[in-house]
Scaffold this motif. Sequence first.
Motif, PDB file in Angstrom:
ATOM      1  N   GLU A   1     -29.550 -13.703 -20.674  1.00  0.00           N
ATOM      2  CA  GLU A   1     -29.625 -12.244 -20.705  1.00  0.00           C
ATOM      3  C   GLU A   1     -31.062 -11.794 -20.971  1.00  0.00           C
ATOM      4  O   GLU A   1     -31.579 -10.871 -20.330  1.00  0.00           O
ATOM      5  N   LEU A   2     -31.691 -12.449 -21.928  1.00  0.00           N
ATOM      6  CA  LEU A   2     -33.066 -12.115 -22.299  1.00  0.00           C
ATOM      7  C   LEU A   2     -34.007 -12.309 -21.106  1.00  0.00           C
ATOM      8  O   LEU A   2     -34.858 -11.463 -20.826  1.00  0.00           O
ATOM      9  N   LEU A   3     -33.844 -13.415 -20.398  1.00  0.00           N
ATOM     10  CA  LEU A   3     -34.676 -13.673 -19.221  1.00  0.00           C
ATOM     11  C   LEU A   3     -34.500 -12.587 -18.165  1.00  0.00           C
ATOM     12  O   LEU A   3     -35.468 -12.123 -17.564  1.00  0.00           O
ATOM     13  N   GLN A   4     -33.257 -12.191 -17.937  1.00  0.00           N
ATOM     14  CA  GLN A   4     -32.973 -11.159 -16.936  1.00  0.00           C
ATOM     15  C   GLN A   4     -33.628  -9.838 -17.327  1.00  0.00           C
ATOM     16  O   GLN A   4     -34.229  -9.156 -16.490  1.00  0.00           O
ATOM     17  N   GLU A   5     -33.539  -9.480 -18.595  1.00  0.00           N
ATOM     18  CA  GLU A   5     -34.148  -8.234 -19.060  1.00  0.00           C
ATOM     19  C   GLU A   5     -35.671  -8.294 -18.952  1.00  0.00           C
ATOM     20  O   GLU A   5     -36.306  -7.289 -18.613  1.00  0.00           O
ATOM     21  N   MET A   6     -36.245  -9.459 -19.203  1.00  0.00           N
ATOM     22  CA  MET A   6     -37.690  -9.612 -19.067  1.00  0.00           C
ATOM     23  C   MET A   6     -38.103  -9.447 -17.615  1.00  0.00           C
ATOM     24  O   MET A   6     -39.078  -8.765 -17.306  1.00  0.00           O
ATOM     25  N   GLU A   7     -37.349 -10.064 -16.708  1.00  0.00           N
ATOM     26  CA  GLU A   7     -37.667  -9.965 -15.279  1.00  0.00           C
ATOM     27  C   GLU A   7     -37.567  -8.526 -14.788  1.00  0.00           C
ATOM     28  O   GLU A   7     -38.319  -8.105 -13.922  1.00  0.00           O
ATOM     29  N   ASN A   8     -36.622  -7.769 -15.362  1.00  0.00           N
ATOM     30  CA  ASN A   8     -36.412  -6.378 -14.958  1.00  0.00           C
ATOM     31  C   ASN A   8     -37.317  -5.404 -15.711  1.00  0.00           C
ATOM     32  O   ASN A   8     -37.273  -4.212 -15.449  1.00  0.00           O
ATOM     33  N   GLY A   9     -38.095  -5.906 -16.673  1.00  0.00           N
ATOM     34  CA  GLY A   9     -38.949  -5.034 -17.462  1.00  0.00           C
ATOM     35  C   GLY A   9     -38.158  -4.101 -18.368  1.00  0.00           C
ATOM     36  O   GLY A   9     -38.620  -3.013 -18.700  1.00  0.00           O
ATOM     37  N   ASP A  10     -36.970  -4.515 -18.764  1.00  0.00           N
ATOM     38  CA  ASP A  10     -36.081  -3.711 -19.615  1.00  0.00           C
ATOM     39  C   ASP A  10     -36.453  -3.917 -21.080  1.00  0.00           C
ATOM     40  O   ASP A  10     -35.883  -4.754 -21.774  1.00  0.00           O
ATOM     41  N   GLY A  11     -37.449  -3.158 -21.553  1.00  0.00           N
ATOM     42  CA  GLY A  11     -37.926  -3.291 -22.928  1.00  0.00           C
ATOM     43  C   GLY A  11     -36.855  -3.102 -23.980  1.00  0.00           C
ATOM     44  O   GLY A  11     -36.690  -3.944 -24.862  1.00  0.00           O
ATOM     45  N   PRO A  12     -36.074  -2.004 -23.930  1.00  0.00           N
ATOM     46  CA  PRO A  12     -35.026  -1.809 -24.943  1.00  0.00           C
ATOM     47  C   PRO A  12     -33.954  -2.896 -24.896  1.00  0.00           C
ATOM     48  O   PRO A  12     -33.491  -3.379 -25.935  1.00  0.00           O
ATOM     49  N   GLY A  13     -33.552  -3.303 -23.701  1.00  0.00           N
ATOM     50  CA  GLY A  13     -32.554  -4.370 -23.572  1.00  0.00           C
ATOM     51  C   GLY A  13     -33.092  -5.688 -24.096  1.00  0.00           C
ATOM     52  O   GLY A  13     -32.403  -6.439 -24.791  1.00  0.00           O
ATOM     53  N   PHE A  14     -34.347  -5.974 -23.768  1.00  0.00           N
ATOM     54  CA  PHE A  14     -35.013  -7.180 -24.260  1.00  0.00           C
ATOM     55  C   PHE A  14     -35.008  -7.209 -25.783  1.00  0.00           C
ATOM     56  O   PHE A  14     -34.657  -8.201 -26.408  1.00  0.00           O
TER      57      PHE A  14
END
Length: 94
Positions: free
Chosen positions: A27-40
């Motif tokens: 999940e963390l990797l996906q959020e990083m790839e998407n630039g999702d700061g709050p999700g990360f």
Amino acid sequence: MIVRIMGEGQVRLADSHLTELNKLDDELLQEMENGDGPGFRQTLHALLAKVRDLGEPLPDDSLEPSELILPPPDATLDQVRDLLSDDGLIPGSA
């Protein structure tokens, strides 16, 4: 397995927990790839909380070699990117 959370210390964690932790790592990797700061940020905190909950803290004076090193809770996206391997933060994910 000995896990170090940077700035906090070490915990002993059973290998049987890796599958559960790998889900959060993916999940963390996906959020990083998407630039999702709050999700990360939310997933990083969840990952670290899970390690703390499942692990047994080692004494502060323990000098065990860490098999896994995780970033501190206040780490930025860029800092975590620098720590990543091809498998993410936790071996066997991605």
